[in-house]
Design a protein around this motif. Sequence first.
Motif, PDB file in Angstrom:
ATOM      1  N   ILE A 169      -0.614 -73.752  19.782  1.00  0.00           N
ATOM      2  CA  ILE A 169      -0.863 -72.455  20.398  1.00  0.00           C
ATOM      3  C   ILE A 169      -1.026 -72.603  21.905  1.00  0.00           C
ATOM      4  CG2 ILE A 169      -3.359 -72.543  20.108  1.00  0.00           C
ATOM      5  CD1 ILE A 169      -1.144 -69.456  19.640  1.00  0.00           C
ATOM      6  N   GLU A 170      -1.504 -73.752  22.335  1.00  0.00           N
ATOM      7  CA  GLU A 170      -1.670 -73.992  23.770  1.00  0.00           C
ATOM      8  C   GLU A 170      -0.327 -74.020  24.474  1.00  0.00           C
ATOM      9  OE1 GLU A 170      -4.436 -77.218  24.698  1.00  0.00           O
ATOM     10  OE2 GLU A 170      -4.944 -77.256  22.574  1.00  0.00           O
ATOM     11  N   VAL A 171       0.657 -74.680  23.867  1.00  0.00           N
ATOM     12  CA  VAL A 171       2.003 -74.714  24.456  1.00  0.00           C
ATOM     13  C   VAL A 171       2.581 -73.305  24.520  1.00  0.00           C
ATOM     14  CG1 VAL A 171       4.340 -75.600  24.145  1.00  0.00           C
ATOM     15  CG2 VAL A 171       2.385 -77.075  23.693  1.00  0.00           C
ATOM     16  N   ALA A 172       2.408 -72.545  23.433  1.00  0.00           N
ATOM     17  CA  ALA A 172       2.905 -71.170  23.425  1.00  0.00           C
ATOM     18  C   ALA A 172       2.243 -70.334  24.516  1.00  0.00           C
ATOM     19  CB  ALA A 172       2.670 -70.537  22.057  1.00  0.00           C
ATOM     20  N   LEU A 173       0.931 -70.520  24.685  1.00  0.00           N
ATOM     21  CA  LEU A 173       0.235 -69.782  25.738  1.00  0.00           C
ATOM     22  C   LEU A 173       0.763 -70.139  27.117  1.00  0.00           C
ATOM     23  CD1 LEU A 173      -3.487 -69.785  24.578  1.00  0.00           C
ATOM     24  CD2 LEU A 173      -2.048 -67.803  24.981  1.00  0.00           C
ATOM     25  N   ASN A 174       0.957 -71.419  27.355  1.00  0.00           N
ATOM     26  CA  ASN A 174       1.465 -71.845  28.658  1.00  0.00           C
ATOM     27  C   ASN A 174       2.852 -71.282  28.926  1.00  0.00           C
ATOM     28  OD1 ASN A 174      -0.872 -73.312  29.101  1.00  0.00           O
ATOM     29  ND2 ASN A 174      -0.021 -75.215  28.283  1.00  0.00           N
ATOM     30  N   LEU A 175       3.700 -71.288  27.906  1.00  0.00           N
ATOM     31  CA  LEU A 175       5.046 -70.741  28.079  1.00  0.00           C
ATOM     32  C   LEU A 175       5.008 -69.235  28.308  1.00  0.00           C
ATOM     33  CD1 LEU A 175       7.134 -72.690  25.402  1.00  0.00           C
ATOM     34  CD2 LEU A 175       6.864 -73.173  27.822  1.00  0.00           C
ATOM     35  N   VAL A 176       4.144 -68.544  27.571  1.00  0.00           N
ATOM     36  CA  VAL A 176       4.035 -67.091  27.751  1.00  0.00           C
ATOM     37  C   VAL A 176       3.526 -66.752  29.149  1.00  0.00           C
ATOM     38  CG1 VAL A 176       2.743 -65.054  27.012  1.00  0.00           C
ATOM     39  CG2 VAL A 176       3.806 -66.529  25.319  1.00  0.00           C
ATOM     40  N   HIS A 177       2.542 -67.482  29.632  1.00  0.00           N
ATOM     41  CA  HIS A 177       2.021 -67.225  30.969  1.00  0.00           C
ATOM     42  C   HIS A 177       3.056 -67.551  32.042  1.00  0.00           C
ATOM     43  CE1 HIS A 177      -2.358 -67.662  29.348  1.00  0.00           C
ATOM     44  NE2 HIS A 177      -1.869 -66.459  29.163  1.00  0.00           N
ATOM     45  N   THR A 178       3.832 -68.600  31.832  1.00  0.00           N
ATOM     46  CA  THR A 178       4.906 -68.914  32.775  1.00  0.00           C
ATOM     47  C   THR A 178       5.963 -67.815  32.781  1.00  0.00           C
ATOM     48  OG1 THR A 178       4.547 -71.277  32.383  1.00  0.00           O
ATOM     49  CG2 THR A 178       6.610 -70.641  33.421  1.00  0.00           C
ATOM     50  N   ALA A 179       6.330 -67.344  31.592  1.00  0.00           N
ATOM     51  CA  ALA A 179       7.301 -66.245  31.508  1.00  0.00           C
ATOM     52  C   ALA A 179       6.747 -64.967  32.124  1.00  0.00           C
ATOM     53  CB  ALA A 179       7.684 -65.999  30.048  1.00  0.00           C
ATOM     54  N   LYS A 180       5.465 -64.725  31.918  1.00  0.00           N
ATOM     55  CA  LYS A 180       4.851 -63.531  32.503  1.00  0.00           C
ATOM     56  C   LYS A 180       4.908 -63.577  34.023  1.00  0.00           C
ATOM     57  CE  LYS A 180       0.528 -60.898  32.550  1.00  0.00           C
ATOM     58  NZ  LYS A 180      -0.860 -60.822  32.065  1.00  0.00           N
ATOM     59  N   SER A 181       4.629 -64.744  34.593  1.00  0.00           N
ATOM     60  CA  SER A 181       4.697 -64.877  36.053  1.00  0.00           C
ATOM     61  C   SER A 181       6.118 -64.652  36.557  1.00  0.00           C
ATOM     62  CB  SER A 181       4.196 -66.262  36.473  1.00  0.00           C
ATOM     63  OG  SER A 181       2.857 -66.464  36.067  1.00  0.00           O
ATOM     64  N   SER A 182       7.103 -65.223  35.868  1.00  0.00           N
ATOM     65  CA  SER A 182       8.493 -65.056  36.290  1.00  0.00           C
ATOM     66  C   SER A 182       8.938 -63.607  36.175  1.00  0.00           C
ATOM     67  CB  SER A 182       9.395 -65.955  35.435  1.00  0.00           C
ATOM     68  OG  SER A 182       9.099 -67.318  35.629  1.00  0.00           O
ATOM     69  N   ILE A 183       8.578 -62.946  35.087  1.00  0.00           N
ATOM     70  CA  ILE A 183       8.990 -61.553  34.902  1.00  0.00           C
ATOM     71  C   ILE A 183       8.297 -60.644  35.913  1.00  0.00           C
ATOM     72  CG2 ILE A 183       8.837 -59.603  33.308  1.00  0.00           C
ATOM     73  CD1 ILE A 183       9.368 -61.536  31.046  1.00  0.00           C
ATOM     74  N   GLU A 184       7.024 -60.884  36.169  1.00  0.00           N
ATOM     75  CA  GLU A 184       6.321 -60.055  37.154  1.00  0.00           C
ATOM     76  C   GLU A 184       6.902 -60.239  38.555  1.00  0.00           C
ATOM     77  OE1 GLU A 184       2.264 -61.139  36.771  1.00  0.00           O
ATOM     78  OE2 GLU A 184       1.875 -59.789  35.079  1.00  0.00           O
ATOM     79  N   ARG A 185       7.309 -61.460  38.873  1.00  0.00           N
ATOM     80  CA  ARG A 185       7.933 -61.672  40.184  1.00  0.00           C
ATOM     81  C   ARG A 185       9.280 -60.957  40.265  1.00  0.00           C
ATOM     82  NH1 ARG A 185       5.874 -67.205  39.753  1.00  0.00           N
ATOM     83  NH2 ARG A 185       7.883 -67.815  38.835  1.00  0.00           N
ATOM     84  N   ALA A 186      10.092 -61.088  39.236  1.00  0.00           N
ATOM     85  CA  ALA A 186      11.416 -60.462  39.259  1.00  0.00           C
ATOM     86  C   ALA A 186      11.332 -58.946  39.149  1.00  0.00           C
ATOM     87  CB  ALA A 186      12.272 -61.024  38.134  1.00  0.00           C
ATOM     88  N   ILE A 221       9.439 -56.929  40.569  1.00  0.00           N
ATOM     89  CA  ILE A 221       9.167 -56.267  41.854  1.00  0.00           C
ATOM     90  C   ILE A 221      10.452 -55.707  42.452  1.00  0.00           C
ATOM     91  CG2 ILE A 221       8.391 -56.700  44.221  1.00  0.00           C
ATOM     92  CD1 ILE A 221       6.353 -58.634  43.116  1.00  0.00           C
ATOM     93  N   PHE A 222      11.575 -56.386  42.210  1.00  0.00           N
ATOM     94  CA  PHE A 222      12.834 -55.944  42.795  1.00  0.00           C
ATOM     95  C   PHE A 222      13.376 -54.695  42.116  1.00  0.00           C
ATOM     96  CE2 PHE A 222      12.463 -60.381  43.920  1.00  0.00           C
ATOM     97  CZ  PHE A 222      12.893 -60.397  45.235  1.00  0.00           C
ATOM     98  N   VAL A 223      12.801 -54.312  40.984  1.00  0.00           N
ATOM     99  CA  VAL A 223      13.223 -53.073  40.340  1.00  0.00           C
ATOM    100  C   VAL A 223      12.860 -51.878  41.210  1.00  0.00           C
ATOM    101  CG1 VAL A 223      12.951 -51.658  38.260  1.00  0.00           C
ATOM    102  CG2 VAL A 223      13.036 -54.140  38.083  1.00  0.00           C
ATOM    103  N   LYS A 224      11.797 -52.002  41.990  1.00  0.00           N
ATOM    104  CA  LYS A 224      11.364 -50.895  42.853  1.00  0.00           C
ATOM    105  C   LYS A 224      12.390 -50.576  43.923  1.00  0.00           C
ATOM    106  CE  LYS A 224       6.534 -52.396  42.380  1.00  0.00           C
ATOM    107  NZ  LYS A 224       5.328 -52.852  43.124  1.00  0.00           N
ATOM    108  N   ILE A 225      13.251 -51.519  44.266  1.00  0.00           N
ATOM    109  CA  ILE A 225      14.248 -51.275  45.315  1.00  0.00           C
ATOM    110  C   ILE A 225      15.291 -50.287  44.849  1.00  0.00           C
ATOM    111  CG2 ILE A 225      16.010 -52.375  46.748  1.00  0.00           C
ATOM    112  CD1 ILE A 225      14.353 -54.877  46.776  1.00  0.00           C
ATOM    113  N   GLY A 226      15.646 -50.347  43.566  1.00  0.00           N
ATOM    114  CA  GLY A 226      16.638 -49.434  43.023  1.00  0.00           C
ATOM    115  C   GLY A 226      18.054 -49.958  43.185  1.00  0.00           C
ATOM    116  N   ALA A 241      17.701 -57.206  38.440  1.00  0.00           N
ATOM    117  CA  ALA A 241      16.335 -57.678  38.187  1.00  0.00           C
ATOM    118  C   ALA A 241      15.935 -57.431  36.735  1.00  0.00           C
ATOM    119  CB  ALA A 241      15.351 -56.995  39.135  1.00  0.00           C
ATOM    120  N   ARG A 242      16.270 -56.248  36.198  1.00  0.00           N
ATOM    121  CA  ARG A 242      15.961 -55.972  34.786  1.00  0.00           C
ATOM    122  C   ARG A 242      16.686 -56.960  33.874  1.00  0.00           C
ATOM    123  NH1 ARG A 242      16.600 -50.489  36.522  1.00  0.00           N
ATOM    124  NH2 ARG A 242      14.627 -49.337  36.458  1.00  0.00           N
ATOM    125  N   LEU A 243      17.939 -57.202  34.169  1.00  0.00           N
ATOM    126  CA  LEU A 243      18.703 -58.138  33.347  1.00  0.00           C
ATOM    127  C   LEU A 243      18.106 -59.543  33.401  1.00  0.00           C
ATOM    128  CD1 LEU A 243      21.230 -58.461  31.584  1.00  0.00           C
ATOM    129  CD2 LEU A 243      22.517 -58.964  33.653  1.00  0.00           C
TER     130      LEU A 243
END
Length: 934
Positions: free
Chosen positions: A603-620, A622-627, A634-636
């Motif tokens: 479960i620890e590995v899964a948590l680490n991967l989910v948090h890494t994916a969350k950081s990447s998705i949250e960073r990407a 942001i560019f959705v706001k540009i339109g 960015a959505r893709l």
Amino acid sequence: MSAFKRANVTGGISRQSILAPLRETQIVSSKPILPAEILSTILDYLPVPGQLRFARVSKRMREMVYDDTRWVQRLQLMGCWDENAARKRAEAARRKRSETLQSMHQEEAKRAGIGVNGTANGTNGSEKPERPGITIFDAAVEVAGQGEKANDAPSKATPTVEDGFDAIEVSSQGRPAAYKLQDNASRIEIFTHVFSLRGFARQEYGKVYGALAPFYLDAIRCENHTHATIFRTYRDPSQQAQMLSNITKFSNSDMSEGWQKRKEQFDALVTAFEMAVSKEFEQALDAGDVEGKMKKYAHVLVYLNGGHSGVELFISRSSIISSRYRLGNPLDCLNRKGPGSFSAEESYSFFSNVSTAFNEQVGIIDQVFPTSVNAITPFVQRVGKAVISDYLTILYEDAHRTNIESYLRAVSATCDQCLEMARSLRPTSASGDDFYETVDEVVASIFKPHIDPYLEEELEFFKKRSNAEVSNWEKQLSEQDASMQSMFMSNVNRQADKRDFLTSFKKVVMMPVNVLPTFPMSSPFGGKPATAKALVNGEAMVTTEISGSQTSTRPSSPGIINSTILSVNRPATPLPEPPTTELAAKAAIMNSRLEGIRSLFSIEVALNLVHTAKSSIERAAIFVKIGGHIASDARLQCEHVFISLLQTLGTRHIKAGFDQAVDHLSKYKPKEVDEKQRTGVTPLVTFLELVNVGDLIQQMLDVFYEQELVATKLSDRNDFLNPVVKEKKRFEQMLDERVAAGLNKGIEVLMAEVEYLYAMSQKPQDFNPGAASGGNHDVMDIGPSQTAIQVVETVSSHTKMLVGSTDKNMLDVFNQEVGMRLFAALCKHLKRQRISVNGSIKLISDMNLYFSYIQTLQNEDLLQFFKALRELSQIYLVDPSDAKELATIIADGERFHGIFRAEEVYQFAERRADWYQIKSKVERAMYGIGCMVM
């Protein structure tokens, strides 16, 4: 002119004849030498005075020169002709003409009704009626003129000109009055007195020509620009600029020969004037005279050519452009907190400085430029390109060379800060409603060259990080396994290495485990698992109860998931003293692998991967706001990150873990487990805990998908063609298949444990009290046997572990399979027993216990089998004297609900302790054996 010419007399006829002159003449046809199209083209190359002189040649030439289309073309070149306005005026004239004709018909009708005294309506018939307004191309004019010629003196009617345009009114109200220049100031507003009138384009063009042509011709003849008449006539720079602008517009109608050269000469004069004004504006800008000369000369440049040169000069000399390096240094954002780090505070300070400086310049623009000039758009574009874009390019390039993670954080953080800064910018008074749309377009142009490399690096970074996380976990497991083997074998005599491995392993397998030490590993399940939502949000250290409302595409079975608690930080259990023999060491290794089945994925590995994916998705995200297409990309990319998360967790981690778990389950043998340590099927228990972890990971991914992708509108869950939806279903299908494969193997292990319990713990005297030597036939225990209690507890404890942790359909299938295999094991077990009438009481109690357990599974189909078993147990209660009744029970197929045939019931009846005593009676009753025919 006459087309007849007098011919030379050649003689032969006397001149005295009165017909002689007629006979001497001949008709000579005169045709124009050039076609009208060529003459019209030639006229285009003549200057206006030359065309007017050409019109004096003949009536035909005058019609060609006065043709309205020729002058409409010149007005169009100057931008003074509005076709819509001309059409509206023509339609108004047409309506006026219709009203005039109608009034004339009414007058004629009144004349037709004249009285006896020759008067109509009390008026003298000799009086002329009042004439209405006259229009060009009006046929009623000729009709009225002919009527007046018949009664009175002929009056001259207004002629009509066929020029290809509709008729317009030329009455005192319709014909435009001649425009007379009052003074020099009126020349500045000459274009305001030009109208779009069909049939009068020549007169309208004449207004402009009379007012501006002298200055235009004088300007192109002057060798020194300062000696031009326009500068001597007008002294104010504003008036000079307006006149130059008017003459520039007028010069566009110059189509005569040599117009290119004249245009270049006049443009040179305008350029010289513009340079002089720009110099004055620049000096005022350096002096800071905003309300004085800056505003004055800015307006002059606006009058001259729209003020574009003034706007460009102001932008290039503004403080935000000239002093842009003082706003912030991009290199200060890197390595401030350590090597490879990124400081968002420095970039935030830069954007704050840009916003402050920009708003200060906006205040100056409002003071200097008129509202008709849109100076804010080019200013925003220049700031974005020269200030922000240069800053970000340097920052991104250096961050990319230093550290990829810092580069990703820098691109995302600066984009968010830039969008925030865009909303803090203040528009000018001349800005329209689309100001912030323009700012967003500029922001998009800034990040457009960086978005594709960033998105590629973001996905690649996540893939590398996730693969490294799983590889590190696998490496730790292999190192732990190797260290454990090394520890177990550390005290073994080295001479034992020469023995055959397979021989020693067979001895280990056949040897009871209770003679060997066991090495229990700490379980990660010490209580209730943490909620998937808390784990996704990073609250891994908080343990809370999972409710049944977790988001999942698979239906959840009723009940709680587990009665254990998930501890992410597992306490390390000190390793025990290593064994001293090779056999003990090999047995300990096999035992430790079975107990370590829960550690096959974490479960620890899964948590680490989910948090890494969350950081990447949250960073990407942001560019959705540009339109625009940047938002689509960015959505893709966010979807691709989630797909990569599912693939890494599913294929590399969970699937591999379940496969190893199934392999470990297949190696379990119940007879090798010590009776004192037997608390259930240990590998199945740990496998079911592994299923709980897998289900928790799946719920965690569901929560992550809902929060990070669906709630933020990065993905549509209802689009079944969406790659994320398809990959998510594929992940769930893989998990279901692995769990099903493990449960199938687990059922086999569980049934092996049940059969082991039947074989080892079921005593002969349980169902046949007199079987043991010295047994007491009169002592009977009416309760279930200890073996039945252990079997029910073992099966029940293992099936309850799946409640709430897996799909309800899968749980029903699992319970169905367990029940059917338990039924088969019971039937097989009964056929190995000897059951007396007294022992049947305990057997019936056992069957009732099994039946009660099956009722808890809530499966009616399965319950029918155990009803049949309960009825089957009644055959052992029948007294030997009632053999005929026993035969009737055996032959009654409906009694057993079609589960058992008569032959099968007969086989069970053979297990009675007194069977050989009643066999003949039963067979005689069933088959008629021993009967005689009378």
